[in-house]
Design an enzyme around this catalytic site. Structure first.
Site, PDB file in Angstrom:
ATOM      1  N   ASP A  13       0.856  -1.189   0.000  1.00  0.00           N
ATOM      2  CA  ASP A  13       0.000   0.000   0.000  1.00  0.00           C
ATOM      3  C   ASP A  13       0.898   1.248   0.000  1.00  0.00           C
ATOM      4  OD1 ASP A  13       0.859   0.314   2.623  1.00  0.00           O
ATOM      5  OD2 ASP A  13      -1.144   0.309   3.511  1.00  0.00           O
ATOM      6  N   CYS A  70       3.006  -3.241   4.082  1.00  0.00           N
ATOM      7  CA  CYS A  70       2.168  -2.100   4.443  1.00  0.00           C
ATOM      8  C   CYS A  70       2.840  -1.429   5.640  1.00  0.00           C
ATOM      9  CB  CYS A  70       0.713  -2.491   4.695  1.00  0.00           C
ATOM     10  SG  CYS A  70       0.369  -3.463   6.174  1.00  0.00           S
ATOM     11  N   THR A  72       2.476  -1.695   8.919  1.00  0.00           N
ATOM     12  CA  THR A  72       2.869  -2.674   9.932  1.00  0.00           C
ATOM     13  C   THR A  72       3.066  -4.075   9.374  1.00  0.00           C
ATOM     14  OG1 THR A  72       0.557  -3.178  10.332  1.00  0.00           O
ATOM     15  CG2 THR A  72       1.551  -1.463  11.726  1.00  0.00           C
ATOM     16  N   GLY A  75      -2.291  -5.551   8.369  1.00  0.00           N
ATOM     17  CA  GLY A  75      -3.534  -5.555   7.602  1.00  0.00           C
ATOM     18  C   GLY A  75      -3.413  -6.300   6.285  1.00  0.00           C
ATOM     19  N   HIS A 103       9.016 -24.268   9.036  1.00  0.00           N
ATOM     20  CA  HIS A 103       7.911 -24.903   9.757  1.00  0.00           C
ATOM     21  C   HIS A 103       6.550 -24.682   9.110  1.00  0.00           C
ATOM     22  CE1 HIS A 103      10.064 -25.285  13.928  1.00  0.00           C
ATOM     23  NE2 HIS A 103      10.841 -25.637  12.918  1.00  0.00           N
ATOM     24  N   ASN A 104       6.358 -23.509   8.515  1.00  0.00           N
ATOM     25  CA  ASN A 104       5.022 -23.134   8.022  1.00  0.00           C
ATOM     26  C   ASN A 104       4.902 -23.161   6.501  1.00  0.00           C
ATOM     27  OD1 ASN A 104       5.707 -20.791  10.437  1.00  0.00           O
ATOM     28  ND2 ASN A 104       4.131 -22.320  10.825  1.00  0.00           N
ATOM     29  N   HIS A 138       5.596 -31.209  10.128  1.00  0.00           N
ATOM     30  CA  HIS A 138       4.869 -29.960   9.870  1.00  0.00           C
ATOM     31  C   HIS A 138       3.742 -30.141   8.854  1.00  0.00           C
ATOM     32  CE1 HIS A 138       7.953 -28.040  12.216  1.00  0.00           C
ATOM     33  NE2 HIS A 138       8.881 -28.473  11.385  1.00  0.00           N
TER      34      HIS A 138
END
Ligand code: RB5
Length: 150
Positions: A13, A70, A72, A75, A103-104, A138
């Protein structure tokens, strides 16, 4: 991820576009292709539009990995994560960038331009792109992330 045939999508953004553009240069220096989904200037826009655009690009196969920025990182990652198969990880350091891959199996890195500086962002990106998913234990957990019929 060192194969030059792989494409990294970028989206941000107005609070994140300057960092996005700096990261774009870093990705191109590695010889990777970039799909820039905007925004490309300081005019105010709505971060969900860019999170959704990123998710669609990954789901369509136009890119294999993505980077969202963005103010932070919060969002825009929440918006992207509403899409099935998108695992956007908000990272603030190289440790979270490494673990979100190991892991993800995160396919999208989210960064906060008002939270971290360029050097930390660039290091997060380098680790995100170069770290493999560990698989194994995982896998069953990742399979539970997308809720059936949700
Ligand atoms: C824009 O002011 C800001 O709210 C946005 O960039 C982001 O931080 C939202 O999570």
């Amino acid at each position: 991820m060192t194969d030059a045939t792989k494409t990294v999508a970028l989206a941000a953004d107005h609070a994140g576009y300057a960092l996005k553009d700096q990261l774009r240069a870093a990705i191109e220096e590695q010889g990777l292709a970039v799909l820039d989904l905007g925004t490309n200037g300081p005019d105010r826009v709505d971060y969900p539009d860019y999170g959704h655009a990123m998710a669609q690009a990954i789901r369509d196969g136009r890119a294999t990995r993505g980077v969202l920025v963005c103010g932070t990182g919060i969002g825009i990652s929440i918006a992207a994560n509403r899409h099935r198969g998108i695992r956007a990880a908000l990272c603030h350091d190289v440790t979270t960038a490494r673990l979100c891959r190991q892991h993800n199996d995160a396919n999208v890195l989210a960064l906060g331009a008002r939270i971290i500086g360029f050097e930390t962002a660039r290091d997060c990106l380098a680790v995100f792109l170069s770290t493999d998913y560990e698989g194994g234990r995982h896998g069953d957990r990742i399979a539970k992330i997308d809720v059936p019929n949700a």
